[in-house]
Design an enzyme around this catalytic site. Structure first.
Site, PDB file in Angstrom:
ATOM      1  N   CYS A   1       0.814  -1.228   0.000  1.00 38.73           N
ATOM      2  CA  CYS A   1       0.000   0.000   0.000  1.00 38.73           C
ATOM      3  C   CYS A   1       0.844   1.273   0.000  1.00 38.73           C
ATOM      4  O   CYS A   1       0.339   2.350  -0.311  1.00 38.73           O
ATOM      5  CB  CYS A   1      -0.933   0.023   1.205  1.00 38.73           C
ATOM      6  SG  CYS A   1      -1.985  -1.412   1.297  1.00 38.73           S
TER       7      CYS A   1
ATOM      8  N   HIS B   1      -3.467   6.995   3.103  1.00 42.82           N
ATOM      9  CA  HIS B   1      -3.888   5.776   2.414  1.00 42.82           C
ATOM     10  C   HIS B   1      -5.251   5.367   2.975  1.00 42.82           C
ATOM     11  O   HIS B   1      -5.445   5.322   4.187  1.00 42.82           O
ATOM     12  CB  HIS B   1      -2.846   4.681   2.659  1.00 42.82           C
ATOM     13  CG  HIS B   1      -3.333   3.312   2.333  1.00 42.82           C
ATOM     14  ND1 HIS B   1      -3.929   3.018   1.129  1.00 42.82           N
ATOM     15  CD2 HIS B   1      -3.339   2.160   3.052  1.00 42.82           C
ATOM     16  CE1 HIS B   1      -4.273   1.743   1.125  1.00 42.82           C
ATOM     17  NE2 HIS B   1      -3.936   1.201   2.268  1.00 42.82           N
TER      18      HIS B   1
ATOM     19  N   ASN C   1     -10.334  -0.231   0.338  1.00 41.68           N
ATOM     20  CA  ASN C   1      -8.877  -0.119   0.308  1.00 41.68           C
ATOM     21  C   ASN C   1      -8.376  -0.568  -1.073  1.00 41.68           C
ATOM     22  O   ASN C   1      -8.495  -1.741  -1.420  1.00 41.68           O
ATOM     23  CB  ASN C   1      -8.316  -1.007   1.421  1.00 41.68           C
ATOM     24  CG  ASN C   1      -6.802  -0.974   1.511  1.00 41.68           C
ATOM     25  OD1 ASN C   1      -6.126  -0.517   0.602  1.00 41.68           O
ATOM     26  ND2 ASN C   1      -6.282  -1.478   2.611  1.00 41.68           N
TER      27      ASN C   1
END
Ligand code: UT7
Length: 328
Positions: free
Chosen positions: A112, A254, A284
């Site tokens: 990520c 994020h 996500n």
């Protein structure tokens, strides 16, 4: 010589998978997902739409915004944990599909945190060599292919999408990236990973029977580590540039879980109105998430010249990253 972000683009697939849809697939509820994560829906790519296809659509939008042609691009990186194939790189597939014949292409693997790791690579390659002037940074994920749709602990969290940032060397001395803090901790490789399919555990009937080709995560532990790592990384990036959190126009974290975003904002004493949130719409999307947020913000008129914007990410590895931008 300066470096500027001259174009941003993003793409999320058309198909929407809502929490209500998930209620029919696993033992979960819209109420649980909404209160524990803030996610309401996520996008799912079509079977014939690969990570490189999502990346291409995002890249084309970034090139269009910048007025840059494919031939002008010197480097393409793709940050992803869901590459089209183990090799060659997804960046090479993107190169062919957009016709960037003059580009050097490689992938960046930092889960990520991949987009922010790539920005550091781009910044340094652009500054360090006269050979590179135009750099296309992409974060793209088709996470729906590695999510275990029988595991309620993880399948409600993730979605597909892509984003692209186009960086260019300029003649003035305006620096867009003011500071970067990156970190990794290989002691935690097993709390967020995909066990099989690599050289340590090649694909076999057994690995398939045991569902080892799907993402595994110790959610609760990751949650705590994520908040601590992002807060500490943000402090380091701010200190390096001698900027205070109260000077920031935006914190763009994020998009993993609304509660993580809120905890980070609280510890940085950032007002919630200055924290960009779209996890409700996309879940996500790993390496794509920060770029999708920036694209929405820019096209929505939420970013202005001179704004200080702090990006922060956390992911498998473990890896974490913070990048401080002054929009110019
Ligand atoms: O991109 C970076 C990597 N990922 C992340 O940043 C994710 C980090 N972690 C998280 O976001 C959260 O830890 C989760 C959303 C994964 C879980 O939230 P939590 O508040 O930490 O829940 P928990 O793990 O403590 O689980 C609470 C309960 C458990 O039941 P028991 O053991 O208390 O009976 C789970 O089995 O909730 C249960 N549960 C669910 N229930 C309904 C877990 N998933 C679900 C679900 N629906 N989808």
């Amino acid at each position: 010589m300066g470096i500027r972000i001259v174009g941003i683009g993003s793409y999320t697939p058309e198909r929407v998978l809502t929490n209500k849809d998930l209620e029919k697939m696993v033992d979960t509820s819209d109420e649980w997902i909404s209160t524990r994560t803030g996610i309401k829906e996520r996008r799912i790519a079509a079977d014939n739409e690969f990570t490189s296809d999502l990346a291409v659509k995002a890249a084309q939008r970034a090139m269009e915004m910048a007025g840059v042609s494919p031939e002008e691009i010197d480097v393409i990186t793709v940050a992803s944990i869901t590459n089209d194939r183990v090799f060659p790189s997804t960046a090479c597939f993107v190169q062919k599909k957009i016709g960037a014949a003059n580009a050097v292409c490689f992938d960046v693997q930092a889960a990520c945190s991949g987009l922010l790791y790539s920005l550091e690579v781009a910044n340094n390659m652009l500054k360090g060599s006269s050979k590179y002037k135009t750099f296309l940074v992409i974060g793209a994920e088709k996470l729906s292919t590695i999510v275990d749709w029988q595991d309620r602990n993880t399948c409600v969290l993730f979605g597909d999408g892509a984003s692209a940032l186009l960086l260019k060397k300029t003649d003035d001395d305006k620096e867009c990236i003011l500071s970067t803090n990156l970190g990794s901790d290989g002691n935690y490789t097993d709390i967020l990973h995909l066990p099989a399919g690599g050289s340590a555990m090649p694909a076999s009937h057994e690995t398939i029977d045991q569902r080892l080709h799907y993402l595994k995560m110790g959610g609760r532990e990751v949650f705590k580590l994520a908040v601590n790592a992002m807060v500490s990384s943000c402090h380091k990036a701010l200190a390096e540039a001698n900027v205070k959190a109260s000077d920031l126009a935006w914190l763009v974290p994020h998009q993993a879980n609304l509660r993580i975003l809120q905890a980070v904002a609280e510890r940085l004493e950032m007002p919630v109105d200055n924290v960009y949130v779209n996890v409700n719409k996309y879940g996500n999307t790993s390496a794509a998430s920060i770029g999708i947020a920036l694209d929405e913000m820019l096209r929505g008129g939420k970013i202005h010249k001179g704004d200080l914007i702090l990006l922060t990410a956390f992911g498998g590895g473990l890896t974490w990253a913070s990048t401080l931008l002054r929009w110019c």
